[in-house]
Scaffold this active site. Sequence first.
Site, mmCIF file in Angstrom:
data_model
loop_
_atom_site.group_PDB
_atom_site.id
_atom_site.type_symbol
_atom_site.label_atom_id
_atom_site.label_comp_id
_atom_site.label_asym_id
_atom_site.label_seq_id
_atom_site.Cartn_x
_atom_site.Cartn_y
_atom_site.Cartn_z
ATOM 1 N N ARG A 148 0.861 -1.176 0.000
ATOM 2 C CA ARG A 148 0.000 0.000 0.000
ATOM 3 C C ARG A 148 0.901 1.230 0.000
ATOM 4 O O ARG A 148 1.546 1.537 0.997
ATOM 5 C CB ARG A 148 -0.884 -0.035 1.260
ATOM 6 N N HIS B 241 -3.846 4.391 4.954
ATOM 7 C CA HIS B 241 -5.101 3.637 4.952
ATOM 8 C C HIS B 241 -6.199 4.463 4.297
ATOM 9 O O HIS B 241 -7.012 3.933 3.537
ATOM 10 C CB HIS B 241 -5.505 3.280 6.386
ATOM 11 N N TYR C 125 2.511 5.137 12.090
ATOM 12 C CA TYR C 125 2.744 3.746 12.484
ATOM 13 C C TYR C 125 3.753 3.059 11.567
ATOM 14 O O TYR C 125 4.233 1.970 11.860
ATOM 15 C CB TYR C 125 1.420 2.974 12.444
#
Length: 332
Positions: A248, A252, A260
């Site tokens: 990715r 998100h 993170y």
Amino acid sequence: MVPDRKQQLWMYRAMVASRAFEAAIKLAYMEGKQPLFNMAKGPIPGEMHLSDGQEPCAVGVCAHLRADDTVTATHRPHHVAIAKGVNLQAMAAEIFGRATGLSGGRGGHMHLFDPKVNFCCSGIIAQGMGPAVGAALAAKLRGSDAVAVSFIGEGAANQGAFHEALNLAAIWRAPVIFVIEDNAYGISVSKRDSTAVERNAVRAQAYDMPGVFVPGNDADAIFAAAGEAVRRARMGEGPTLLELETCRLEGHFMGDAEQYRPKGEIERLKAIDPIPAYRSKLIERGVVPEQLHELESQARRDVEAAFAFARASVPPEPRSALEQVFVTGGVR
């Protein structure tokens, strides 16, 4: 199973179109949300999940599919929708909330439905697995060799629906392929901190079906594994679980601070971006750069036309709010 030249060029063009679509989404989505990010502002309010980096998963699988095959996808659906042949203009209009959208502007980007090519997606984790099993069973009962494919993220493999769907698919020998797009993160939680097994493909053994792990985020390798899974399904040999290693390249959701992520991870992933890597592979195999440039240009023109169509379309009339939806309680 090795893709022929026509299939390779189709996969490359679909990947480029997907990346161009996401680039256009980024620009449109951020309108009105700066300098202070506010998710509710701009022409596209709400969350937005981009699929940059995961394109090989979609094209490697969908290269084997027909319009009558069913595909269910996740909250990160654009690359799969494009590979399955969803109309770009209607999809863009849906994301903008326009009346010309796939669902008249009612669904938004996480709830895209196109019955013409049997595609749908959902924002609920693992939600598409049950409907995919149902579509596969329906095809089997009709005597059709159509198959169903359910795309999920690796986090969905920890949901109850995952195990229920695999169990029923195995019992019914349903012609369904479960595709795990393993991008290593469920929102902000790493797979190693949330999943007891290193590879979700091993979970297929519990349901007496093949489980195949495909490393490298490579469209050709995914094509080969998916080809065998689709062949099995069409021949009545039952379901398959594919676990595809991918990445990715974005957060998100748009606006995700990504704190993170380990230091340097984003740069490392962008250095192995699958689209330029596949472009280089095609040139090494004899495709002339001019041909690829033309494919890239056409894909980008198609995306530009889709976004122009969406922006020129009008929102649905307020009085149509209760049309095409379930109505209860006597409301008219």
